[in-house]
Design an enzyme around this catalytic site. Structure first.
Site, mmCIF file in Angstrom:
data_model
loop_
_atom_site.group_PDB
_atom_site.id
_atom_site.type_symbol
_atom_site.label_atom_id
_atom_site.label_comp_id
_atom_site.label_asym_id
_atom_site.label_seq_id
_atom_site.Cartn_x
_atom_site.Cartn_y
_atom_site.Cartn_z
ATOM 1 N N GLY A 184 0.728 -0.808 0.066
ATOM 2 C CA GLY A 184 -0.022 0.328 -0.421
ATOM 3 C C GLY A 184 0.679 1.038 -0.070
ATOM 4 O O GLY A 184 0.381 2.368 -0.753
ATOM 5 N N ASP B 135 0.736 3.605 3.771
ATOM 6 C CA ASP B 135 -0.438 4.649 3.564
ATOM 7 C C ASP B 135 -1.811 4.741 4.374
ATOM 8 O O ASP B 135 -1.630 6.279 3.840
ATOM 9 C CB ASP B 135 -1.052 3.189 2.713
ATOM 10 C CG ASP B 135 -1.432 1.640 2.990
ATOM 11 O OD1 ASP B 135 -1.796 1.794 3.617
ATOM 12 O OD2 ASP B 135 -2.175 1.530 2.427
ATOM 13 N N ASP C 21 -5.573 2.719 10.198
ATOM 14 C CA ASP C 21 -7.248 2.359 10.914
ATOM 15 C C ASP C 21 -7.084 1.324 12.082
ATOM 16 O O ASP C 21 -7.383 2.934 12.852
ATOM 17 C CB ASP C 21 -7.281 1.052 9.419
ATOM 18 C CG ASP C 21 -9.108 0.952 9.480
ATOM 19 O OD1 ASP C 21 -9.574 2.163 10.310
ATOM 20 O OD2 ASP C 21 -9.798 0.293 8.428
ATOM 21 N N LYS D 28 -7.369 7.295 9.732
ATOM 22 C CA LYS D 28 -9.077 6.448 9.720
ATOM 23 C C LYS D 28 -8.897 7.175 11.828
ATOM 24 O O LYS D 28 -9.201 5.825 12.454
ATOM 25 C CB LYS D 28 -9.898 5.348 9.575
ATOM 26 C CG LYS D 28 -10.247 6.073 8.280
ATOM 27 C CD LYS D 28 -10.474 4.475 7.847
ATOM 28 C CE LYS D 28 -10.690 4.116 6.103
ATOM 29 N NZ LYS D 28 -11.094 3.424 5.972
ATOM 30 N N PHE E 298 -14.279 3.811 2.935
ATOM 31 C CA PHE E 298 -12.765 3.315 1.795
ATOM 32 C C PHE E 298 -12.663 3.756 1.111
ATOM 33 O O PHE E 298 -13.265 4.150 0.182
ATOM 34 C CB PHE E 298 -13.850 1.179 1.830
ATOM 35 C CG PHE E 298 -12.829 0.779 1.339
ATOM 36 C CD1 PHE E 298 -12.270 -0.289 2.769
ATOM 37 C CD2 PHE E 298 -12.122 0.530 0.188
ATOM 38 C CE1 PHE E 298 -10.419 -1.448 2.168
ATOM 39 C CE2 PHE E 298 -10.748 -0.247 0.040
ATOM 40 C CZ PHE E 298 -10.364 -1.412 0.524
ATOM 41 N N VAL E 299 -11.227 3.669 1.242
ATOM 42 C CA VAL E 299 -10.623 4.638 -0.252
ATOM 43 C C VAL E 299 -9.741 3.975 -1.066
ATOM 44 O O VAL E 299 -8.443 3.015 -0.871
ATOM 45 C CB VAL E 299 -9.450 5.983 0.190
ATOM 46 C CG1 VAL E 299 -10.701 7.317 1.060
ATOM 47 C CG2 VAL E 299 -8.437 5.513 1.215
ATOM 48 N N ASP F 28 -5.182 -0.166 -2.987
ATOM 49 C CA ASP F 28 -6.285 -0.821 -3.450
ATOM 50 C C ASP F 28 -7.495 -1.338 -3.250
ATOM 51 O O ASP F 28 -7.409 -1.457 -1.812
ATOM 52 C CB ASP F 28 -5.526 -1.906 -3.719
ATOM 53 C CG ASP F 28 -4.852 -3.103 -2.963
ATOM 54 O OD1 ASP F 28 -5.001 -2.664 -2.247
ATOM 55 O OD2 ASP F 28 -5.567 -3.736 -3.067
ATOM 56 N N ARG G 55 -4.429 0.601 -7.556
ATOM 57 C CA ARG G 55 -3.116 1.022 -6.882
ATOM 58 C C ARG G 55 -2.632 2.619 -7.434
ATOM 59 O O ARG G 55 -2.318 3.694 -6.753
ATOM 60 C CB ARG G 55 -3.169 -0.046 -6.617
ATOM 61 C CG ARG G 55 -1.327 -0.099 -5.292
ATOM 62 C CD ARG G 55 -1.067 -0.751 -5.388
ATOM 63 N NE ARG G 55 -1.913 -2.174 -5.151
ATOM 64 C CZ ARG G 55 -1.927 -2.484 -3.281
ATOM 65 N NH1 ARG G 55 -1.742 -2.103 -2.989
ATOM 66 N NH2 ARG G 55 -1.906 -3.888 -3.560
#
Ligand code: XMP
Ligand code: MG
Length: 177
Positions: free
Chosen positions: A41, A96, A99, A127, A148-149, A155, A161
């Site tokens: 990521g 990346d 969470d 997040k 969700f990004v 990805d 990606r």
């Protein structure tokens, strides 16, 4: 393409990364940091960050496997390159997105167990609303809501990606895909 709105544009990312690199370079001015990108990521962010870094910097990559389906919370560091010893190094984990914080909590611990002198986290996205682990993220590019990004390295099942912007992917779209 079943994509949602642009959450963070390519231009916003392009102006934020040199700012982060500048802060990191200032904070690590008397040390010789080792940047460890968390694959896959962080691949785009890592490349942009090191190229914005004003001094020479050592770079490595790590891969982390999380078995959230079968063993909730169990995280295994699958791979760390052996050519870079972590003994006595000031490690900056480049990620990346943070969470729950489970991945980077486990990876930070692993890096310290391998002899690193210090460990910090630099994440393009955060997040904070999803956090279940107490984790200090020293450098954050952008805080985002609980969506969700994809894009800029993130990805969905291997897709998106390479998008230059960070875009939301709606839950409905996930179900359709
Ligand atoms: P934790 O929960 O351990 O997880 O902090 C971080 C990892 O979860 C993935 N993740 C996402 N991937 N879009 C993605 O493409 C997202 O919105 C997202 N949220 C979490 C990601 O692999 C990250 O490294
Ligand atoms: Mg990641």
């Amino acid at each position: 393409m079943p994509l949602g709105d642009i959450l963070i544009s390519e231009a916003e990312i392009a102006s934020e990364i040199p700012r982060l690199a500048g802060r990191i370079s200032e904070d690590y001015r008397d040390t010789d940091p080792l940047f460890v990108g968390v694959m896959d990521g962080a691949m785009c962010f890592l490349v942009d960050l090191i190229r914005a870094f004003p001094h020479s910097v050592d770079v490595a990559t790590a891969r982390v496997q999380s078995y959230s389906g079968t063993e909730p919370g169990k995280i295994t560091v699958e791979w760390l390159p052996t050519q870079q010893s972590l003994e006595g190094r000031h490690v900056l984990l480049v990620e990346d997105i943070v969470d729950t914080g489970a991945t980077l909590t486990a990876l930070s611990r692993h890096v310290i167990n391998l002899g690193a002198k210090s460990v910090n986290v630099c994440s393009l996205l955060d997040k904070p609303s999803k956090r279940t682990h107490v984790l200090e993220v020293a450098y954050v590019g952008f805080e985002i809501p609980d969506v969700f990004v994809v894009g800029c390295g993130l990805d969905y099942n291997g897709a998106y990606r390479n998008l230059r912007d960070v875009r939301a992917l709606e839950v409905g779209q996930l179900k359709e895909s």
